[in-house]
Design a protein around this motif. Structure first.
Motif, PDB file in Angstrom:
ATOM      1  N   ASP A  36     -36.516 -34.796  25.283  1.00 24.94           N
ATOM      2  CA  ASP A  36     -37.361 -34.697  24.456  1.00 24.94           C
ATOM      3  C   ASP A  36     -38.677 -33.753  24.453  1.00 24.94           C
ATOM      4  O   ASP A  36     -39.572 -34.306  25.097  1.00 24.94           O
ATOM      5  CB  ASP A  36     -37.960 -36.425  24.414  1.00 24.94           C
ATOM      6  N   VAL A  54     -42.690 -43.032  19.100  1.00 23.59           N
ATOM      7  CA  VAL A  54     -41.461 -42.367  18.919  1.00 23.59           C
ATOM      8  C   VAL A  54     -40.441 -43.342  18.137  1.00 23.59           C
ATOM      9  O   VAL A  54     -40.119 -44.330  18.976  1.00 23.59           O
ATOM     10  CB  VAL A  54     -40.823 -41.693  20.261  1.00 23.59           C
ATOM     11  N   PRO A  56     -36.910 -43.597  16.343  1.00 25.90           N
ATOM     12  CA  PRO A  56     -35.657 -43.173  16.091  1.00 25.90           C
ATOM     13  C   PRO A  56     -35.139 -43.428  14.476  1.00 25.90           C
ATOM     14  O   PRO A  56     -35.042 -44.826  14.388  1.00 25.90           O
ATOM     15  CB  PRO A  56     -34.671 -43.836  17.041  1.00 25.90           C
ATOM     16  N   ARG A  59     -30.156 -42.967  15.782  1.00 22.76           N
ATOM     17  CA  ARG A  59     -29.902 -42.974  17.350  1.00 22.76           C
ATOM     18  C   ARG A  59     -28.714 -41.994  17.628  1.00 22.76           C
ATOM     19  O   ARG A  59     -27.809 -42.076  16.998  1.00 22.76           O
ATOM     20  CB  ARG A  59     -29.931 -44.393  17.579  1.00 22.76           C
ATOM     21  N   TYR A  78     -35.650 -38.309  15.481  1.00 28.54           N
ATOM     22  CA  TYR A  78     -36.632 -39.193  15.692  1.00 28.54           C
ATOM     23  C   TYR A  78     -38.104 -38.447  15.081  1.00 28.54           C
ATOM     24  O   TYR A  78     -37.945 -37.557  14.881  1.00 28.54           O
ATOM     25  CB  TYR A  78     -37.026 -39.178  17.098  1.00 28.54           C
TER      26      TYR A  78
END
Length: 639
Positions: A36, A54, A56, A59, A78
């Protein structure tokens, strides 16, 4: 790596920005070791003084140490926003619209929002722009219409929805199902029984399930309010009988409700006129800002009202498709009284709701009672079809019967069917026949490959009809499918009803005592109880073998997690065609999206929809039984 930036100001364009990773890929901080990189970058801008949420929206399938540019699905997508967004920063309509396009209708975003993938993979604004700026409904025809309406110098000249965005609704649906299952396991106490028509045994209103919109958290409770101002969800019920009585009282008295706060409301959104909304007293038009994501799209849905309400019947249907019938069940009950069929024969389940087998109509259903066409229709014999195969009936008719290469009669409208069956257009039988005709049309239009396979294997066409409720009241009406099909085409029609939907007088179903019904010489009907692909294995427990087609009427797949096992079965068995109908276009497109890009774009108007506006409290969208059709695992025969 590249990432997208969505400003909260709708007057500013989306941007593709670049993050120079440099040596950061080899660092070992927590966020970077998980890939990330954007989160670490955002924190560095504020010296780690800000926290970020954050979320999603797609995913990753799994976590990889080494991910290349060709494996974007494994890196996920995301959305990043400041943690203090709600109440501090203005709403971000476009980020919320993107989230809705991914099937996440309950998420809200505030302030500026960043969109990125993990592992340093790039994401360009072009991937998300249409869903964020135009509509959460990313069907080609809707986007093209909105593009044409947008401006003459529109920046979008073509439609290119990435595969991950098409797959996101199904992925998020099953992720949510898995999380809900985990929560239920961890909960203590008996489970709450949810009744399909809108109340649980705690009396909680499920109105929001009708349109997949949740209020923004800044308003009143989502519990519905009755005419006297008391909350329907405030008093638990002590018995099933009280549930039934309360539901019928609630169903008959409830006025139109505000989409946002659920208070009684008569005013419509001034832009789309498709949603009820408090415009003055509570200012829900401002507080319910998330409606802006759907407003232009719902306006397009509402514009179809005239075409959806257009039928070639003579007179009797014209009032049934007007707004009073969509506000209350009472006008329809009065119509049925006037034609002498109210609470009689097959008409007895047309009013008073099912309510998980406890509603007024459900409690009268007894599947041990077999009815002829005369006993079921309760009309003059000139007003309903003769219980004969079409070949015999057409010998004295001037109507030309067109058949396709498989021998199926081509029917594309109620007028075609009425002429074929020598029914006068003054007859109201279409109100009941919408169910068998929807199934026949599904076979005719989408069953080419299943029919071909069954013919090659020299066996019956196997059809599983799931989500059965009121259909239990008119089993003999499905004989009409057999009368329309060629005599040489044998069909096994298996109807599956969940145990918690079975009416009190139909307990023999749960005991497995229901014998097969030979409706016509070519159509065998079987009834089963259980949860499809859970307590009932479709390959072994239902009928003579695995299905060729799965059909569900007025399914609402997106709103009820009980459909997850059906969707999962279709996902694992691509050779099985699934055809489902839904009440309105908003529900239809969200349900279709669970089957991916092809399924989402398959949504079409059902020519055999019921010619009657259905009651709905919060929306002013066109709503009819079996109104739209969509298909999972669409197939065509290779020529």
């Amino acid at each position: 790596m590249h990432y997208a930036f969505i400003p909260h100001d709708v007057n500013k364009e989306l941007e593709t920005r670049e993050l120079n990773l440099g040596e950061k890929v080899d660092d070992t901080t927590t966020s970077e070791s998980s890939g990330d990189f954007l989160l670490e970058y955002l924190k560095s801008l504020d010296n780690n003084n800000k926290e970020y949420l954050v979320s999603p929206i797609f995913r990753p399938d799994s976590v990889y140490d080494n991910v290349n540019d060709d494996d974007v699905a494994s890196a996920g997508v995301y959305l990043y926003q400041c943690a203090d967004g709600h109440g501090v920063h203005p709403p971000n309509v476009r980020a919320t619209s993107l989230s809705m396009a991914c099937g996440l209708h309950d998420k809200r975003f505030y302030g500026d929002v960043w969109v990125a993938r993990l592992h340093g993979l790039s994401l360009m604004k072009d991937e998300i722009e249409l869903a964020a700026c135009l509509s959460p409904d990313v069907r080609n025809n809707i986007l093209m219409t909105l593009i044409e309406n947008n401006s003459t110098d529109c920046q979008w000249s073509s439609i290119d929805i990435p595969e991950w965005l098409s797959a996101a609704p199904a992925k998020n649906y099953f992720d949510s199902f898995a999380l809900d299952s985990l929560k239920n396991v961890m909960k203590s106490g008996p489970p709450t029984r949810i009744l399909e028509d809108g109340v649980s045994n705690l009396g909680t209103c499920k109105a929001e399930k009708d349109f997949f919109a949740i209020d923004d958290g800044s308003n009143v409770s989502s519990n519905c309010t009755e005419l006297d101002g008391s909350s329907v969800g405030s008093k638990p019920f002590s018995s099933d009988e009280e549930v039934k009585d309360k539901f019928e009282e609630y169903n008959n008295q409830l006025p139109t409700l505000c989409l946002i706060c659920r208070r009684p409301c008569k005013s419509l959104c001034p832009q789309c006129e498709a949603a009820y909304m408090c415009l003055q007293t509570y200012d829900c038009y401002t507080n319910g800002w998330s409606h802006q994501c759907l407003c232009r799209t719902w306006k397009q849905y509402a514009l179809r009202r005239d075409s959806l309400s257009s039928f070639s019947f003579e007179g009797w249907h014209q009032n049934l498709v007007t707004r009073p019938f969509q506000k209350s069940e009472k006008p329809y009950a009065e119509f049925l009284r006037n034609i002498g069929v109210y609470r009689k024969g097959w008409w007895s389940t047309e009013t008073k709701g099912w309510a998980g087998g406890l509603g007024g109509s459900a409690r009268s259903v007894d599947i041990s009672l077999r009815r002829s066409y005369k006993e079921g229709f309760v009309l003059d014999e000139s007003l309903y079809p003769r219980p004969d195969h079409v070949e015999e009936e057409k010998s004295n008719s001037s109507f030309s019967v067109d058949r396709d290469d498989r021998g199926l009669i081509e029917l594309d409208s109620w007028e075609d069917y009425y002429r074929l069956r020598s029914i006068p257009l003054t007859s109201p039988v279409a109100l009941l026949l919408t169910f068998p005709l929807t199934i026949y049309y599904s076979i005719q239009r989408f069953g080419e490959v299943p029919l071909t396979v069954a013919n090659i294997l020299n066996r019956r066409l196997r059809i599983h009809v799931v989500g059965i409720e009121k259909e239990l009241n008119f089993l003999d009406l499905f004989a009409e499918i057999g009368y329309l099909l060629p005599r040489h085409l044998p069909v096994e029609l298996c109807l599956i009803c969940r145990e918690d939907m079975v009416p009190p007088k139909c307990t023999s179903l749960c005991e497995g005592d229901m014998p097969d019904i030979q409706l016509t010489e070519n159509l065998t009907l079987k009834v089963f109880t259980g949860r499809y692909n859970e307590s009932l294995d479709p390959n072994f427990d239902i009928g003579s073998g695995p299905p060729d087609m799965i059909i569900g009427c007025n399914a609402g797949l997106f709103a009820y997690k009980s459909w997850a096992s059906v969707i999962d079965y279709l996902g694992c068995n691509s050779g099985v065609v699934g055809v489902f109908s839904d009440y309105n276009e908003h529900s239809g497109t969200n349900c279709a999206s669970l089957g991916g890009r092809v399924a989402r774009n398959s949504l079409v108007v059902n020519p055999f929809r019921q010619p009657r506006a259905m009651p709905v409290q919060c929306m002013n969208l066109p709503q009819m039984s079996n109104c739209f059709l969509y298909v999972y695992n669409m197939q065509e025969v290779d020529v």
